[in-house]
Design an enzyme around this catalytic site. Structure first.
Site, PDB file in Angstrom:
ATOM      1  N   ASP A 172      -2.925  -6.950  -0.030  1.00  0.00           N
ATOM      2  CA  ASP A 172      -3.911  -6.561   0.976  1.00  0.00           C
ATOM      3  C   ASP A 172      -5.157  -5.954   0.349  1.00  0.00           C
ATOM      4  OD1 ASP A 172      -2.906  -4.161   0.106  1.00  0.00           O
ATOM      5  OD2 ASP A 172      -2.220  -3.465   2.070  1.00  0.00           O
ATOM      6  N   HIS A 225      -5.320  -3.494  -1.956  1.00  0.00           N
ATOM      7  CA  HIS A 225      -5.315  -2.093  -2.379  1.00  0.00           C
ATOM      8  C   HIS A 225      -5.247  -1.990  -3.891  1.00  0.00           C
ATOM      9  CE1 HIS A 225      -0.768  -2.458  -2.263  1.00  0.00           C
ATOM     10  NE2 HIS A 225      -0.906  -1.757  -3.372  1.00  0.00           N
ATOM     11  N   GLU A 263      -4.881   2.230   0.414  1.00  0.00           N
ATOM     12  CA  GLU A 263      -4.619   1.179   1.392  1.00  0.00           C
ATOM     13  C   GLU A 263      -5.896   0.795   2.146  1.00  0.00           C
ATOM     14  OE1 GLU A 263      -1.937  -0.215   1.066  1.00  0.00           O
ATOM     15  OE2 GLU A 263      -0.138   0.984   1.327  1.00  0.00           O
ATOM     16  N   ASP A 312      -0.625   6.948  -9.628  1.00  0.00           N
ATOM     17  CA  ASP A 312      -0.059   7.374  -8.358  1.00  0.00           C
ATOM     18  C   ASP A 312       1.397   7.755  -8.528  1.00  0.00           C
ATOM     19  OD1 ASP A 312       0.858   4.736  -8.803  1.00  0.00           O
ATOM     20  OD2 ASP A 312      -0.572   3.899  -7.388  1.00  0.00           O
TER      21      ASP A 312
END
Length: 258
Positions: free
Chosen positions: A135, A137, A142, A66
Site C-alpha cells: 500500500d 508504506h 501507513e 520501527d
C-alpha cells in the site's frame, strides 16, 4: 531519484557496495536498518564482505526503523530480535551500537522522543535502507500519515497486518495492532535513502512512488522530494513503471557521465 532495474540477485550486492564505499570514507557511519524480506540480500552480501575481510562495521552505528508494541523481549518477530539475527550477529558491528525503538516502554510517546533525540545525537543517518509495503508504506507510515511526521505510535492497517501474518505462522490475531515507527520527516533527513522492492506485488506501490503524485495516500511518494534516493527493483516490481525503458537506458549509459 535514481531507479535501477536489475535482477533480485544483484540488488543486495549493489547496496552492499554502496555501504562498503561509505564505510571506507566514514568508518563510523550511521546506517538505517530495515527488517522484512526486502533487505535480506543486502545483509547477506555485507556478511560475506566482512567474512572475506573486504569491509568492517566495527565502528559503524545503526538505527532500526520501527518496532511492534507489546512483543516481549526475545520474541522471534520483535524487530530488535530480527535485526540481531539477520544482521548484527553476522557482521563485526558492536551490538551496543544498534538502537531500536522501545515498544515495551511504559511511556511510548516519551520513548519516541528519546529515539528522535538519539538519532540527532548520532549526527543523523548516513544511509537508510527501506522496503515498501503493497500500500506504499515505508517503515510503518501507513496511508494517511503526515508527510512531516516524526517517530511516533501508529496503528497498523489490516492490510499490513495480513501481509505480516506470514512472519507469525499465518496467525493474523498474533500480529500486534500498534507499533513505534520513524516518521516520514525523520526518514527524509537521512543523507542517502536506498529502497529495495522485488516481486509483482510491489509493482503498484513502486509505480506510485516513482511516477505518481506526492500524496499521503501513498506515503513513499514523499521520497520524490529527497535529494538522494536510489530505488532498486527487479523486472516484476518495475512492471508498472511507464518510464522503465528510460531508467534502463540511463543506467546503461551512466558510465559516459564525466
Amino acid at each position: 531519484m535514481e531507479v535501477i532495474i536489475t535482477n533480485e540477485e544483484s540488488i543486495g550486492q549493489l547496496v552492499a557496495d554502496d555501504i562498503t564505499n561509505l564505510l571506507r570514507r566514514t568508518p563510523d557511519a550511521v546506517l538505517g536498518l530495515a527488517t522484512g524480506s526486502s533487505p535480506l540480500r543486502i545483509y547477506d552480501a555485507l556478511a560475506e564482505g566482512v567474512s572475506r575481510g573486504e569491509l568492517s562495521l566495527a565502528r559503524a552505528r545503526g538505527f532500526t526503523l520501527d518496532e511492534y508494541v507489546g512483543l516481549p523481549e526475545g520474541h522471534p518477530c520483535r524487530y530488535r530480535t530480527v535485526i540481531d539475527e539477520d544482521f548484527t550477529s553476522r557482521v563485526d558491528i558492536d551490538p551496543a551500537a544498534i538502537h531500536a525503538p522501545d515498544g515495551n516502554a511504559p511511556d511510548l510517546d516519551a520513548a519516541c522522543l528519546r529515539y528522535e533525540e538519539a538519532i540527532s545525537a548520532a549526527g543523523g543517518v548516513d544511509l537508510q535502507i527501506l522496503g515498501i509495503g503493497t500500500d506504499g508504506h515505508i517503515a510503518f507510515n501507513e496511508p494517511g500519515s503526515s508527510l512531516a511526521s516524526r517517530t511516533r505510535v501508529k496503528t497498523l492497517t489490516e492490510q499490513t497486518r495480513r501481509d505480516n501474518a506470514r512472519f507469525f505462522d499465518g496467525d493474523l490475531d498474533a500480529v500486534p495492532m500498534h507499533c513505534l515507527t520513524q516518521g516520514l520527516g525523520t526518514i527524509m533527513q537521512a543523507r542517502h535513502v536506498v529502497l529495495v522492492a522485488t516481486g509483482s506485488g510491489k509493482a503498484e506501490a513502486v509505480h506510485h512512488m516513482v511516477e505518481g503524485a506526492v500524496s499521503a495516500l501513498w506515503p513513499a511518494t514523499i521520497l520524490q522530494h529527497h535529494p538522494h534516493v536510489t530505488v532498486l527493483v527487479d523486472d516484476a516490481a518495475a512492471s508498472r513503471l511507464q518510464l522503465a525503458d528510460y531508467y534502463r537506458y540511463t543506467r546503461a549509459h551512466r558510465h559516459l557521465v564525466q
